[in-house]
Design a protein around this motif. Structure first.
Motif, mmCIF file in Angstrom:
data_model
loop_
_atom_site.group_PDB
_atom_site.id
_atom_site.type_symbol
_atom_site.label_atom_id
_atom_site.label_comp_id
_atom_site.label_asym_id
_atom_site.label_seq_id
_atom_site.Cartn_x
_atom_site.Cartn_y
_atom_site.Cartn_z
ATOM 1 N N THR A 124 0.828 -1.206 0.000
ATOM 2 C CA THR A 124 0.000 0.000 0.000
ATOM 3 C C THR A 124 0.865 1.260 0.000
ATOM 4 O O THR A 124 2.085 1.203 0.083
ATOM 5 C CB THR A 124 -0.929 -0.004 1.218
ATOM 6 O OG1 THR A 124 -0.134 0.026 2.423
ATOM 7 C CG2 THR A 124 -1.791 -1.250 1.230
ATOM 8 N N GLY A 125 0.202 2.417 -0.088
ATOM 9 C CA GLY A 125 0.909 3.681 -0.136
ATOM 10 C C GLY A 125 1.650 3.981 1.163
ATOM 11 O O GLY A 125 1.113 3.810 2.251
ATOM 12 N N LEU A 126 2.877 4.437 1.033
ATOM 13 C CA LEU A 126 3.651 4.894 2.180
ATOM 14 C C LEU A 126 3.434 6.396 2.354
ATOM 15 O O LEU A 126 2.850 6.843 3.339
ATOM 16 C CB LEU A 126 5.138 4.565 1.971
ATOM 17 C CG LEU A 126 6.124 4.819 3.119
ATOM 18 C CD1 LEU A 126 7.396 4.007 2.899
ATOM 19 C CD2 LEU A 126 6.481 6.290 3.284
ATOM 20 N N ALA A 127 3.900 7.164 1.375
ATOM 21 C CA ALA A 127 3.744 8.618 1.409
ATOM 22 C C ALA A 127 3.110 9.088 0.114
ATOM 23 O O ALA A 127 3.370 8.537 -0.955
ATOM 24 C CB ALA A 127 5.090 9.299 1.603
ATOM 25 N N THR A 128 2.269 10.110 0.215
ATOM 26 C CA THR A 128 1.778 10.816 -0.968
ATOM 27 C C THR A 128 2.257 12.252 -0.863
ATOM 28 O O THR A 128 2.293 12.825 0.229
ATOM 29 C CB THR A 128 0.244 10.770 -1.057
ATOM 30 O OG1 THR A 128 -0.167 9.426 -1.298
ATOM 31 C CG2 THR A 128 -0.272 11.641 -2.195
ATOM 32 N N MET A 129 2.629 12.838 -1.995
ATOM 33 C CA MET A 129 2.991 14.247 -2.014
ATOM 34 C C MET A 129 2.267 14.951 -3.146
ATOM 35 O O MET A 129 2.291 14.508 -4.298
ATOM 36 C CB MET A 129 4.500 14.449 -2.084
ATOM 37 C CG MET A 129 5.244 13.673 -3.111
ATOM 38 S SD MET A 129 7.043 13.754 -2.817
ATOM 39 C CE MET A 129 7.201 12.795 -1.297
ATOM 40 N N MET A 130 1.558 16.024 -2.807
ATOM 41 C CA MET A 130 0.793 16.800 -3.781
ATOM 42 C C MET A 130 1.338 18.225 -3.832
ATOM 43 O O MET A 130 1.610 18.845 -2.799
ATOM 44 C CB MET A 130 -0.700 16.827 -3.426
ATOM 45 C CG MET A 130 -1.356 15.478 -3.498
ATOM 46 S SD MET A 130 -3.149 15.503 -3.878
ATOM 47 C CE MET A 130 -3.768 16.809 -2.862
ATOM 48 N N TYR A 131 1.457 18.724 -5.063
ATOM 49 C CA TYR A 131 1.977 20.070 -5.290
ATOM 50 C C TYR A 131 0.894 20.914 -5.955
ATOM 51 O O TYR A 131 0.284 20.493 -6.951
ATOM 52 C CB TYR A 131 3.214 20.020 -6.181
ATOM 53 C CG TYR A 131 3.839 21.367 -6.440
ATOM 54 C CD1 TYR A 131 4.547 22.028 -5.437
ATOM 55 C CD2 TYR A 131 3.729 21.978 -7.683
ATOM 56 C CE1 TYR A 131 5.127 23.268 -5.671
ATOM 57 C CE2 TYR A 131 4.303 23.214 -7.921
ATOM 58 C CZ TYR A 131 5.000 23.851 -6.917
ATOM 59 O OH TYR A 131 5.574 25.078 -7.151
ATOM 60 N N ALA A 132 0.664 22.110 -5.408
ATOM 61 C CA ALA A 132 -0.384 22.992 -5.915
ATOM 62 C C ALA A 132 0.142 23.841 -7.064
ATOM 63 O O ALA A 132 0.938 24.756 -6.856
ATOM 64 C CB ALA A 132 -0.896 23.889 -4.792
ATOM 65 N N VAL A 133 -0.318 23.537 -8.279
ATOM 66 C CA VAL A 133 0.034 24.338 -9.451
ATOM 67 C C VAL A 133 -0.919 25.524 -9.567
ATOM 68 O O VAL A 133 -0.509 26.674 -9.675
ATOM 69 C CB VAL A 133 0.001 23.473 -10.724
ATOM 70 C CG1 VAL A 133 0.352 24.310 -11.955
ATOM 71 C CG2 VAL A 133 0.963 22.293 -10.599
#
Length: 296
Positions: A124-133
């Motif tokens: 499963t997912g460990l870390a998610t990273m989202m960047y705001a464009v």
């Protein structure tokens, strides 16, 4: 925020967010090499605070992928229609049409429900990273729910009931019911069959137990399907009401990193016909969830 800043770490400052979940990091240069000591400080903060908000830094697509690789293997999502920016590891969530105008269509309605990224995989997912464009003037927030506190606050009789239960997670299930007009292709379904995970998992780094469910959880192994669905819905609702919640209001050029192993998250609606929202996401793959039971 009125929290007192924590003393300076190697080349960045960290300040806890109000409410006890999450921390904001400033002064982190994504253009500089990320040495072992530098990343060790980030990882320690990640495990302690669960959500890290990096503010005001320009993070190009390549920089986002390289930063993610320090955490581990970066997922190439099976929903390849979302791939963008020249990197298959990046997943673009945008309501803009081919001419760059708001389309009125939400790119992924499943994100509006409480979920855990990658729970539909064996690892499963460990870390998610989202960047705001680009971000809308209102709405389009991301909320996070702490699943450590959700489990700790669960009624004793409810916890006893689920101690040894396992849930069946399925991307096909969650995608189809949230996007009935845009289901997965047969090839995509073949690549990601349903998987089974414990409802209570032990975090592999902190060794703390937490709830592990979300919108990808379809039913309960060994239970009548309808009864299992009801229990999953009840537990998801209980977790969202019992767990500590941080509500993130996006600003441009923010990168938010969170721990999927002990959090659920969801987006909030926005005016997709008139507002612009473009988010760049990638997810680091972790390990298979397990439950560590100590002998008494």
């Amino acid at each position: 925020m009125n929290a007192t800043p924590i003393p300076r770490r190697p080349d960045f400052d960290l300040k806890p967010l109000a409410g006890g979940l999450g921390a904001e990091i400033s002064g982190f240069d994504f253009g500089a090499p990320i040495a072992n000591e530098r990343f060790a400080a980030v990882r320690a903060a990640f495990l302690e605070w669960q959500v890290l908000v990096f503010s005001g830094e320009e993070v190009p697509p390549r920089g986002q992928v390289e930063f993610a690789r320090h955490f581990g293997e970066v997922q190439v999502h099976v929903m390849n229609q979302y791939h963008a920016d020249g990197y298959p590891e990046l997943y673009r969530l945008s309501n803009l049409d081919a001419e760059g105008r708001p389309s009125g269509r939400h790119p992924d309605r499943g994100t509006l429900e409480w979920h855990t990224d990658g729970s539909w995989q064996a690892r499963t997912g460990l870390a998610t990273m989202m960047y705001a464009v680009e971000i809308p003037a209102r709405g389009g927030e991301t909320h996070f729910c702490d699943m450590y506190s959700a489990l700790d606050r669960l009624a004793p009789e409810s916890r006893e009931r689920i101690e040894d239960l396992r849930a069946i997670h399925s991307l096909d299930f969650s995608r189809t019911r949230r996007h009935g007009e845009e289901p997965m292709t047969e090839e995509q379904r073949r690549q990601v069959p349903p998987v089974i995970h414990p409802i209570i998992r032990t975090h592999p780094d902190t060794e703390r137990d937490c709830l592990f469910l979300g919108d990808h959880a379809e039913t309960i192994e060994g239970m009548d399907y309808a009864a299992g669905r009801r229990l999953v819905d009840e537990l998801n609702e209980a977790a969202a009401s019992l767990g500590t919640v941080y509500r993130h209001h996006w600003r441009p050029r923010q990168l938010v990193v969170w721990d999927n192993r002990c959090l659920m998250h969801r987006a909030t609606p926005y005016d997709t016909a008139n507002e612009r929202r473009v988010i760049r996401r990638c997810t680091v793959i972790g390990d298979a969830p397990f439950r560590h039971r100590t002998s008494s």
